[in-house]
Design a protein around this motif. Sequence first.
Motif, PDB file in Angstrom:
ATOM      1  N   UNK A  15      46.815  39.931  48.377  1.00 28.09           N
ATOM      2  CA  UNK A  15      45.746  38.947  48.214  1.00 28.09           C
ATOM      3  C   UNK A  15      44.405  39.652  48.357  1.00 28.09           C
ATOM      4  N   UNK A  16      43.443  39.273  47.522  1.00 25.68           N
ATOM      5  CA  UNK A  16      42.120  39.899  47.586  1.00 25.68           C
ATOM      6  C   UNK A  16      41.038  38.874  47.260  1.00 25.68           C
ATOM      7  N   UNK A  17      39.817  39.235  47.517  1.00 24.66           N
ATOM      8  CA  UNK A  17      38.653  38.441  47.128  1.00 24.66           C
ATOM      9  C   UNK A  17      37.958  39.162  45.982  1.00 24.66           C
ATOM     10  N   UNK A  18      37.294  38.379  45.144  1.00 25.44           N
ATOM     11  CA  UNK A  18      36.586  38.943  43.994  1.00 25.44           C
ATOM     12  C   UNK A  18      35.205  38.310  43.908  1.00 25.44           C
ATOM     13  N   UNK A  19      34.202  39.158  43.681  1.00 26.59           N
ATOM     14  CA  UNK A  19      32.836  38.690  43.468  1.00 26.59           C
ATOM     15  C   UNK A  19      32.421  39.018  42.048  1.00 26.59           C
TER      16      UNK A  19
ATOM     17  N   UNK B  49      29.102  42.204  36.555  1.00 26.95           N
ATOM     18  CA  UNK B  49      29.695  43.110  37.535  1.00 26.95           C
ATOM     19  C   UNK B  49      30.771  42.342  38.282  1.00 26.95           C
ATOM     20  N   UNK B  50      31.969  42.909  38.301  1.00 27.87           N
ATOM     21  CA  UNK B  50      33.093  42.317  39.020  1.00 27.87           C
ATOM     22  C   UNK B  50      33.457  43.276  40.149  1.00 27.87           C
ATOM     23  N   UNK B  51      33.451  42.776  41.377  1.00 30.44           N
ATOM     24  CA  UNK B  51      33.799  43.582  42.543  1.00 30.44           C
ATOM     25  C   UNK B  51      35.084  43.038  43.152  1.00 30.44           C
ATOM     26  N   UNK B  52      36.131  43.862  43.109  1.00 31.54           N
ATOM     27  CA  UNK B  52      37.424  43.486  43.679  1.00 31.54           C
ATOM     28  C   UNK B  52      37.495  44.112  45.065  1.00 31.54           C
ATOM     29  N   UNK B  53      37.653  43.277  46.082  1.00 29.79           N
ATOM     30  CA  UNK B  53      37.640  43.755  47.460  1.00 29.79           C
ATOM     31  C   UNK B  53      38.722  44.799  47.711  1.00 29.79           C
ATOM     32  N   UNK B  54      39.958  44.509  47.313  1.00 28.84           N
ATOM     33  CA  UNK B  54      41.083  45.444  47.480  1.00 28.84           C
ATOM     34  C   UNK B  54      41.922  45.398  46.218  1.00 28.84           C
TER      35      UNK B  54
ATOM     36  N   UNK C  83      36.470  47.955  44.516  1.00 26.47           N
ATOM     37  CA  UNK C  83      36.388  48.524  43.174  1.00 26.47           C
ATOM     38  C   UNK C  83      35.351  47.724  42.401  1.00 26.47           C
ATOM     39  N   UNK C  84      34.364  48.416  41.839  1.00 33.99           N
ATOM     40  CA  UNK C  84      33.283  47.763  41.109  1.00 33.99           C
ATOM     41  C   UNK C  84      33.457  48.054  39.624  1.00 33.99           C
ATOM     42  N   UNK C  85      33.540  46.984  38.830  1.00 33.29           N
ATOM     43  CA  UNK C  85      33.703  47.083  37.381  1.00 33.29           C
ATOM     44  C   UNK C  85      32.457  46.515  36.720  1.00 33.29           C
ATOM     45  N   UNK C  86      31.860  47.287  35.815  1.00 30.15           N
ATOM     46  CA  UNK C  86      30.668  46.835  35.098  1.00 30.15           C
ATOM     47  C   UNK C  86      31.010  46.658  33.637  1.00 30.15           C
ATOM     48  N   UNK C  87      30.583  45.537  33.079  1.00 30.09           N
ATOM     49  CA  UNK C  87      30.811  45.254  31.671  1.00 30.09           C
ATOM     50  C   UNK C  87      29.673  44.368  31.189  1.00 30.09           C
TER      51      UNK C  87
ATOM     52  N   UNK D  60      42.771  35.723  45.694  1.00 31.20           N
ATOM     53  CA  UNK D  60      43.326  35.999  44.373  1.00 31.20           C
ATOM     54  C   UNK D  60      44.607  36.817  44.579  1.00 31.20           C
ATOM     55  N   UNK D  61      45.718  36.331  44.026  1.00 27.23           N
ATOM     56  CA  UNK D  61      47.012  36.979  44.221  1.00 27.23           C
ATOM     57  C   UNK D  61      47.271  38.017  43.134  1.00 27.23           C
ATOM     58  N   UNK D  62      47.462  39.254  43.568  1.00 26.27           N
ATOM     59  CA  UNK D  62      47.878  40.345  42.688  1.00 26.27           C
ATOM     60  C   UNK D  62      49.220  40.815  43.247  1.00 26.27           C
TER      61      UNK D  62
END
Length: 147
Positions: A65-69, A55-60, A43-47, A116-118
């Motif tokens: 657990x996920x990775x974020x760029x 730009x925040x990219x959430x892997x899952x 999921x790509x979030x632009x702000x 990152x724990x969700x």
Amino acid sequence: MSATPVTSRGSRRCGVLVGGGGAVIVVIAVLVWLVWPRSAGPVVLNTGTAQHLVTVTVDRLRLGITDIDVTITDRAGVPIDHAAVQFQANQSLMGHAGQPVTAAPTRPGHFHLTDVALMMTGPWDLRLSIDTHDGGEQLTLPVWVGG
């Protein structure tokens, strides 16, 4: 002894029913495979802020657990190489706040967070704190975490 025609005929009917039932099972299996929920891609979030594009990219964006760029540029699109990025995931509906974590720089303007724990479904706030030589900025990105 010889077999009676009734037994032979009954066996053929049974074979036809099994063959037809097998086809029905195959059709149902294909339909289930087509409509079964799949894991969505990143999921790509632009702000942005007055000074930066983020730009925040959430892997899952799913429970677990996920990775974020995180990518940060100035308004002209030039990567910011002198920033420190803090990240915090908060599930305010249940009062859950993760510990702030510093994102690891991977190259100019690019930062990475692992594991990152969700751990709850529902609304989350992804909070970013960006500290550059020009000052600090805070961003909050609302997301919905599914099961």
